[in-house]
Design an enzyme around this catalytic site. Sequence first.
Site, PDB file in Angstrom:
ATOM      1  CD  GLU A 167      -3.227  -0.970   1.919  1.00 46.50           C
ATOM      2  OE1 GLU A 167      -3.337   0.012   2.653  1.00 46.50           O
ATOM      3  OE2 GLU A 167      -4.102  -1.858   1.839  1.00 46.50           O
ATOM      4  CD  GLU A 376      -3.843  -6.151   3.778  1.00 42.73           C
ATOM      5  OE1 GLU A 376      -4.618  -5.380   4.380  1.00 42.73           O
ATOM      6  OE2 GLU A 376      -2.615  -5.974   3.723  1.00 42.73           O
TER       7      GLU A 376
END
Length: 478
Positions: A167, A376
Amino acid sequence: MFYKQDPVFPKDFLWGASSAAWQVEGAVNEDGRTTAIIDLNSQKKKPYTDNSIAADHYHHYEEDVKLMAECGFSSYRFSIAWPRIYPSDSTEPNQKGIDFYNNLINELIKHNIEPIVTLYHYDMPVWVDEKYNGWYDRGIIDAFDRYVRTCFTEFGDRVKYWHSLNEQNMQICYGDWLGVAKYPETWFKDKWKVNHIMNMCHAKAVVACHELVEEGKIGPVPGYVPIYPASAHPDDQIAAMNAEELTEKVWNDFYAHREYNGFIKSYWKENDIDPEIQEGDMELIKEARIDFFALNCYRSNTAKACGIDEEPREYKLNKSGVKGNLEFPKVPGLYQLTENPYVETTDWDWEIDPVAMRYMLRYVWDHYQLPMMITENGYGAYDSVSEDGKVHDPKRIEFLRDQIYQVGLAIMDGCEVISYNPWSFTDLLSTGNGMAKRYGLVYINTTDEELLDLKRIRKDSFYWYSNLIKSNGSDWGK
Ligand code: BG6
């Protein structure tokens, strides 16, 4: 498209779950590991507990892998803690840190579970932070290169799927929350210089993986939040596109096309920003050809137009876990985020939107035609042990069922998806809410207030997920 039958998953689809070292391992001072900046960040998130013990996976990894095997996992995505491998600025790595990951990887392989490894999930060693001023100094590029090369050399004979940075887009967009921004007053401009240095680290990792790991594959892990326009008004459509650019597309285009896109170049020019790209940088970046996209997706957002004269407003995340405590950002002249009346939300105001999963997979596939893995996705909630000694989490089951169904629909739509690894296998530390916000299929018996016995208790979702994955995505338990 509407399909008359339930989705069919590919025969060799990888099913598992996900974690990150600093959130699951604990043992922060053991076997030579030194402090990471995210340890210090987690200590600031009071009244929640910090990451010094977390799920104590460091001491329970054998038991945890056995549980994964019982559940039917064929993959497990985890990250390596940089300060375990290089606890100090030495050219020699820490053998005890290497041993821990060797043991974990061997245990996974013994149980036929494919290790999927993230190289950087926020745990920069404090010595790196002090020496290179975090991500602000280009010296970090070589330090990172040394670290990733050690990982590829030590583990690359058994680990074939690698991720560069977790991320990166969220680290830049929420620099303060994740401890990346050092000078909040100048972050608006600094972030693009920091981002370029991160891009160089990403590129170094991609190049080194292909050089050192036989049949190694590597990709980035963007945090993806699909953004819908709030209405059919053309200005809202452009606002949604602006939001998409500035929170994710700029990164995804960069990873896939290995150059900065036209939108961000115009944005820099308009805002007098110099990302400090040096001679030779773009040549290295051109070499960094990724093999897949790993995608983290929990929610969706909705955008509408925001006039140039509007007052800017920061994104205020809901840190309390009481619904209704979020403030959407306003970015004058570009976009503002707003509520979506068509979706429910969690206690942390995260939109519960399974269709976002299909939307994301379709979007990324259409734009880049690269294989995708879900790294995720999950439901953060307050869980507790019931009087019968079990953990009943029907909402998590509902969440996972709806989301996985949409992954299946995207596959039916023609997208190439190779694996699904929701967040998380066991409960672990959340980024802001300690052990209060839980995601696991397995409950960890401890709380923020009191350290308990850390017993592993299979939640109802564990059994549901196990049936689904053992049937390769056909037993939906309806
Ligand atoms: C992802 C991160 O963005 O979201 C994880 O990669 C994080 O590290 C997860 O834990 C869930 O967020 P949170 O704040 O609920 O822990």
